[in-house]
Design an enzyme around this catalytic site. Structure first.
Site, short mmCIF file in Angstrom:
data_model
loop_
_atom_site.label_atom_id
_atom_site.label_comp_id
_atom_site.label_asym_id
_atom_site.label_seq_id
_atom_site.Cartn_x
_atom_site.Cartn_y
_atom_site.Cartn_z
N SER A 95 0.85 -1.18 0.00
CA SER A 95 0.00 0.00 0.00
C SER A 95 0.89 1.23 0.00
CB SER A 95 -0.94 0.01 1.20
OG SER A 95 -0.21 0.07 2.41
N HIS A 124 2.01 12.21 -0.65
CA HIS A 124 1.54 13.58 -0.44
C HIS A 124 2.61 14.56 -0.94
CE1 HIS A 124 -2.02 12.55 1.88
NE2 HIS A 124 -1.31 11.76 2.66
N HIS A 164 -3.06 7.20 -4.09
CA HIS A 164 -3.12 6.01 -3.24
C HIS A 164 -3.14 4.77 -4.12
CE1 HIS A 164 -5.98 2.89 -1.61
NE2 HIS A 164 -5.05 2.85 -0.69
N ASN A 199 -3.21 0.32 -3.50
CA ASN A 199 -3.18 -0.84 -2.61
C ASN A 199 -3.44 -2.08 -3.44
OD1 ASN A 199 -5.08 -2.82 -0.81
ND2 ASN A 199 -3.42 -1.92 0.39
N VAL A 200 -2.60 -3.10 -3.26
CA VAL A 200 -2.85 -4.42 -3.83
C VAL A 200 -2.56 -5.44 -2.74
CG1 VAL A 200 -2.56 -3.98 -6.30
CG2 VAL A 200 -0.53 -4.25 -4.89
N HIS A 214 -7.16 7.65 -15.58
CA HIS A 214 -8.22 6.66 -15.81
C HIS A 214 -7.93 5.80 -17.03
CE1 HIS A 214 -11.48 7.19 -12.83
NE2 HIS A 214 -10.88 8.36 -12.64
N HIS A 221 -20.69 11.63 5.09
CA HIS A 221 -21.09 12.75 5.95
C HIS A 221 -20.87 14.09 5.26
CE1 HIS A 221 -16.80 12.16 6.56
NE2 HIS A 221 -16.71 13.36 7.08
N GLY A 278 -1.55 -4.24 13.95
CA GLY A 278 -0.50 -3.84 13.02
C GLY A 278 0.36 -2.72 13.58
N ARG A 279 1.36 -2.36 12.84
CA ARG A 279 2.31 -1.34 13.29
C ARG A 279 1.72 0.05 13.07
NH1 ARG A 279 7.10 1.29 11.05
NH2 ARG A 279 8.69 1.52 12.68
#
Length: 313
Positions: A100, A104, A114, A116-117, A153, A183, A267-268
């Site tokens: 992951s 920034h 971002h 993540n796999v 995309h 929200h 997790g850490r």
């Protein structure tokens, strides 16, 4: 009918781990080249089982904060975030691994990104593992450029194209739904692709699709970086960036399943919260002035629009 996830002879966890480690290494090398700053390598072990490697830079030339994380954790009981939608898995052990990253940049004209796999396996002695892949990538600009959105995309679409034309539209819409601040009533960014519980038709195909998503990340993001990194900015743009980063924090702490899983599974913490931006600001009931680039972000970009043509289905 047997669930394809229980076909033990086709599940190669060691090959998946080798890929994730190699992917992390290749992405870090690409980002180090773009930033010109060496990433710190932080190897860690988890008392309950497993560990990981956190690669990061803070106060780099390009990135104000960047983290590219590999983790491989094992446990005797699934945390609530993993079994809430799958009550039949409660009581099983687990093995989870993946890469992951959150980047920034300092320049407000360069978007946050971002990726993540991951692979998850629910385990029980004497039974084949129940496994699934998940992941995706998404882009969060502070100042919108249609050229950048289309490129990102298009690359996501290209990553999925070898596996069937229907994957990009489905995963794109899934991303729009997932990275949504309920929200606030607004998307976190301009989206990308997101998928979870990927377990058909077989392990080899799902693994290949996940590899393709990871392998396309640098070509999705680095051209955007190169177009925007030298764009002039001042305190006004930095202030707006800090304000919009607040939305990123809200999503990660309230909705993000990966953050919840990491914290619930022991997790850490330093690695889990590395996704947070280093400078952020909230304001009470603030609204951008009509006709400004800041107003255009919400009006024209944070709309869930289709950035590449999608056939009706």
């Amino acid at each position: 009918m047997t669930d394809s996830r229980t076909a033990a002879q086709s599940v190669d966890l060691s090959a998946a781990k080798a890929f994730f480690l190699d992917l992390q290494s290749r992405i870090v090398a690409g980002l180090e080249g773009a930033d010109g700053t060496a990433f710190r390598r932080d190897q860690w072990n988890r008392e309950e089982g497993g560990g990981g490697l956190s690669c990061l830079v803070e106060e780099g030339k390009l990135f104000e904060r960047a983290g590219v994380l590999f983790s491989h954790v094992l446990g005797s009981n699934l945390p609530p975030s993993a079994s809430a939608s799958r009550p039949e898995l409660a009581g099983r052990g687990f093995e989870a691994m993946g890469v992951s990253l959150v980047l920034h940049p300092r320049n407000p004209y360069v978007p946050t990104v971002h990726l993540n796999v991951r692979l998850f396996a629910a385990l029980r002695d004497g039974e084949a593992p129940i496994w699934w892949f998940g992941g995706g990538m998404d882009l969060t600009p502070y100042y919108g450029f249609e050229e950048d959105a289309r490129h990102f995309h298009e690359t996501c679409r290209d990553a999925l194209a070898p596996f069937g034309a229907g994957h990009y539209p489905r995963f794109k819409r899934w991303c729009d739904r997932y990275f949504y601040l309920k929200h606030r009533g607004e998307p976190r960014g301009i989206g990308g692709i997101f998928f979870d519980d990927l377990c058909t038709p077989d392990f080899a195909t799902c693994f290949a699709l996940t590899r393709s998503v990871g392998d396309h990340f640098l070509q999705a993001y680095l051209p955007v970086v190169e177009r925007r990194r030298d764009h002039a900015y001042g305190d006004h743009e930095r202030d707006f960036q800090a304000y919009r980063r607040g939305r990123y924090v809200e999503f990660n702490l309230v909705f993000d399943r990966g953050t919840l899983f990491g914290l619930q599974s022991g997790g850490r913490t330093e690695s889990i919260l590395l996704s947070m931006p280093p400078v952020v600001r909230w304001r009470y009931d603030w609204h951008a002035q009509p006709g400004t680039p800041e107003a255009a972000l919400t009006a024209e970009f944070l709309t869930g629009r289709d950035w590449v043509p999608i056939d009706a289905d």
